[in-house]
Write an enzyme that holds these catalytic residues in place. Structure first.
Site, mmCIF file in Angstrom:
data_model
loop_
_atom_site.group_PDB
_atom_site.id
_atom_site.type_symbol
_atom_site.label_atom_id
_atom_site.label_comp_id
_atom_site.label_asym_id
_atom_site.label_seq_id
_atom_site.Cartn_x
_atom_site.Cartn_y
_atom_site.Cartn_z
ATOM 1 N N LYS A 110 -0.633 -4.033 -3.431
ATOM 2 C CA LYS A 110 -1.928 -3.448 -3.049
ATOM 3 C C LYS A 110 -2.009 -2.054 -3.665
ATOM 4 O O LYS A 110 -1.524 -1.081 -3.111
ATOM 5 C CB LYS A 110 -2.074 -3.372 -1.528
ATOM 6 N N GLN A 124 -8.432 2.973 0.319
ATOM 7 C CA GLN A 124 -9.652 2.895 1.109
ATOM 8 C C GLN A 124 -9.910 4.213 1.839
ATOM 9 O O GLN A 124 -8.978 4.980 2.078
ATOM 10 C CB GLN A 124 -9.565 1.778 2.168
ATOM 11 N N SER A 180 0.815 -1.211 0.000
ATOM 12 C CA SER A 180 0.000 0.000 0.000
ATOM 13 C C SER A 180 0.853 1.268 0.000
ATOM 14 O O SER A 180 1.535 1.559 -0.971
ATOM 15 C CB SER A 180 -0.964 -0.032 1.199
#
Length: 430
Positions: A358, A362, A333
């Protein structure tokens, strides 16, 4: 209906529902569904504004509303039937609150997205506490092992209960308090490990032993943990080492302090360690990237409507020394955003193994009762336009981690290789 009106209506429905439950449990699920519908409406409003703007023929709003109309007379009736069946036939006692939370969680689970989840008010508070850097737990960082699907211990914090225990980086978490945790989100597992200060928690880990695993029960007393997210030290030949374990609210200040100390110590080169870093705040990683990168794009995101948001660096503080970045399969991420930008600009050498992969973002949206949902809202792309989701970022120099060497001799072969490469860079620069 405005967002504020929806929130007020949600509050009124909740209060009404509580009184209904006191009078007649038969209408319990109907009240919940009304509240759930309003919660979905709140989320829908956040995105429908964008939807209406992007649809020239005016049909987007109607379509979006149809898409989220999962609560209707039929589903309300069916849930009422299920509630009656549970009350009449289920063997054990049922906690109504647990059923309610399970309904909300199930709606998010139906998305089949491991990153979109429902948080109770208590779980949300734990997340906020963690980002502030203080919590009650054992002092271990947890990531997800892509090869096995189990959570894995990625790092132990010095002078914590985990540091003084038999846990080791690389241990797979098999059970917590006797409950198998395979398939659980890392936040769920962390919530099970955390607890009141001084209370014990037993973690069953699977430790690689040759071609098999050794299963070990480790009991640890929880304590107050002040969680450092940045570690700094000076190595030989003026090489500074900065490790970032995750990107929290507190990380930027800690990184700035470490970088200033490195420069004050005569830094000639920097090794940035992002191994085991599961990610964190997008804002934090962007601000840290501004301390390293030249002028230009850091990362950009695109949502379901094709709308793009760019995060740029003004180039005011480019790193003035050679850079080597350590990555592994647990770098995910936000850490991949930083590593990807460094690789695209060619301002550093990546050493280790391919990252987690990733490439999605979000957002946490809090509801008025204190609970929240975390939804995947966009994809992110590196400056050169790569989305690494499910792929990861390959290192420039591949060096698999030698766990046996570390356990037997406490030697980090990846760090040793990064140091060797840095010394070559410094020698070539002289």
């Amino acid at each position: 209906m405005t967002l504020e009106e929806a929130r007020k209506e949600w509050e009124l429905v909740e209060q009404s529902d509580k009184e209904k439950r006191k009078r007649d449990r038969r209408y319990y699920l109907t009240g919940i569904l009304t509240g759930l519908l309003l919660a979905v409406t709140i989320v829908g409003i956040v995105f429908l504004v964008r939807d209406v703007r992007s649809d020239k023929n005016g049909s987007a709003q109607t379509q979006a509303q149809d898409d989220i109309s999962v609560v209707n007379d039929a589903t309300t009736y069916k849930l009422g039937v299920l509630q009656d069946a549970i009350e009449k036939y289920y063997l054990e006692e049922v906690d109504p609150q647990q059923l309610e939370e399970g309904m909300y969680a199930g709606l998010l689970e139906a998305l089949d997205d491991p990153y979109s989840v429902y948080y109770t008010a208590e779980e949300l508070q734990e997340i906020y506490d963690k980002t502030r850097g203080v919590y009650y737990g054992i002092g271990a960082y947890i990531g997800m092992d892509t090869a096995t699907g189990y959570a894995v211990i990625t790092k132990l914090i010095e002078n914590t209960p985990a540091w003084d225990s038999d846990l080791q980086p690389g241990d797979l978490i098999y059970k917590v308090e006797g409950e198998e945790v395979y398939g659980m989100d890392t936040s769920e597992i962390v919530a099970k490990i955390k607890g009141e200060e001084g209370t014990p928690v037993t973690i069953t880990v699977a430790r690689p032993s040759g071609v098999a695993y050794e299963y070990i029960d480790v009991t640890i007393n929880r304590a107050k943990i002040n969680s450092p997210t940045v570690e700094f030290k000076m190595l030989e030949n003026g090489i500074a080492y900065i490790e970032i374990t995750e990107f929290d609210d507190i990380t930027l200040d800690q990184f700035n302090e470490a970088l200033a100390e490195a420069r004050g110590s005569g830094m000639k080169g920097l090794i940035l360690d992002l191994r085991g870093n599961p990610g964190g705040n997008l804002t934090t990683v962007v601000e840290i990237a501004k301390k390293i990168l030249p002028e230009g794009l850091i990362v950009y995101t695109e949502d379901k409507y094709g709308e793009r948001e760019e995060y740029r660096c003004d180039g005011a503080n480019p790193l003035e020394v050679p850079l080597v970045v350590l990555i592994d399969r647990n770098s995910a991420s936000a850490s991949e955003i930083l590593a990807g930008a460094i690789k695209d600009y060619g301002v550093g050498t990546l050493v280790g193994t391919t990252t987690f992969g990733k490439g999605i973002v979000q957002r946490i949206m809090q509801l008025t009762d204190g609970s929240a949902i975390k939804l995947t809202i966009s994809k992110y792309y590196t400056p050169n336009g790569y989305n690494i989701h499910g792929i990861g970022i390959a290192p420039d120099v591949e060096v698999p981690y030698d766990g046996e060497l570390f356990r037997n001799e406490e030697r980090d072969n990846q760090l040793e290789e990064a140091t060797r490469i840095m010394n070559e860079m410094l020698g070539a620069a002289e």
